[in-house]
Design an enzyme around this catalytic site. Structure first.
Site, PDB file in Angstrom:
ATOM      1  N   ASP A  43       0.837  -1.198   0.000  1.00  0.00           N
ATOM      2  CA  ASP A  43       0.000   0.000   0.000  1.00  0.00           C
ATOM      3  C   ASP A  43       0.875   1.253   0.000  1.00  0.00           C
ATOM      4  O   ASP A  43       0.623   2.213  -0.741  1.00  0.00           O
ATOM      5  CB  ASP A  43      -0.919  -0.021   1.224  1.00  0.00           C
ATOM      6  N   GLU A  47      -1.932  -5.356  -3.689  1.00  0.00           N
ATOM      7  CA  GLU A  47      -0.977  -4.561  -2.920  1.00  0.00           C
ATOM      8  C   GLU A  47       0.043  -5.448  -2.220  1.00  0.00           C
ATOM      9  O   GLU A  47       1.228  -5.090  -2.126  1.00  0.00           O
ATOM     10  CB  GLU A  47      -1.717  -3.689  -1.909  1.00  0.00           C
TER      11      GLU A  47
END
Length: 231
Positions: free
Chosen positions: A54, A121
């Protein structure tokens, strides 16, 4: 090993080769907690790698926007928000075939958007730890560059701050926005001076003044976008 071969197939799309000692990173990136609970109680699920990915994705997207657009900070923030939307990332995960590789327990839906975005992610986090930031940036560039240009064109066609702010909050369907007139002052020349607040989910994000409500709302929206860009 079938899983390793299929991971290699995804990496090959970016001309990457896995460091053999880091296969465990990619397997972990694809491992849902339900699979750990049912099949491998000593294994780690993808959540820590998702945290890494992320951060890498946000940094890479930010760098690409800065270097490839001439948008101001408010529009840069708005563009980044559009690019990292859950449904956008989930579609990329499906296009790459990541959905088919997720190690998941019975009863879980591997096509769920939030899961796909999380696993994408986490895979990016594995690439970062295996290959470094420059390689991760190259991956993100290949996946997002055309989308950055398209979204930039969309943004530049929306000129006024109020429309941009509406577009921004629509990235999260839970957001509720309203403009509230807090003052209507009559000046000596009999003109009105309005002061307006823009409120999103009961929080004041911006204030603006103008000789019409419309002008004051535009100024309030501009103020809100400026503050959002700095968060």
């Amino acid at each position: 090993m079938e899983l390793k071969k299929r991971i290699d197939d995804i990496l090959n799309k970016f001309d990457l080769k896995m460091n053999e000692n880091n296969y465990h990173l990619y397997k972990t990136a694809l491992t849902h907690s339900s699979y750990v609970n049912e099949k491998e109680p000593d294994a780690e699920d993808y959540q820590r790698l998702e945290f890494v990915g992320d951060a890498v994705l946000e940094l890479a997207i930010t760098e690409l926007i800065y270097k490839n657009t001439n948008l101001d900070e408010g529009n840069m923030s708005f563009l980044r928000q559009k690019l990292v939307k859950e449904d956008t990332i989930a579609k990329i995960a499906i296009d790459l075939g990541i959905d088919e590789l997720i190690l998941i327990g019975l009863g879980e839906d591997r096509k769920r958007q939030s899961l796909l975005a999380d696993v994408f992610e986490s895979v990016l986090g594995a690439i970062f730890l295996d290959q470094g930031y420059k390689t991760s940036l190259r991956v993100v560039r290949k996946l997002f560059f055309d989308l950055i240009k398209k979204c930039q064109n969309d943004i530049t066609q929306i000129r006024d701050p109020k429309s941009l702010l509406y577009e921004y909050i629509q990235t999260d369907s839970r957001n509720i926005m309203k403009f509230v007139t807090i003052r209507d002052q009559i000046l000596p020349n009999n003109r009105h001076l309005f002061e307006v607040e823009v409120v999103i989910d009961d929080v004041v994000y911006g204030r603006g003044k103008g000789h019409s409500k419309s002008e004051a709302e535009q100024q309030a929206a501009k103020d809100a976008l400026s503050k959002i860009a700095k968060t």
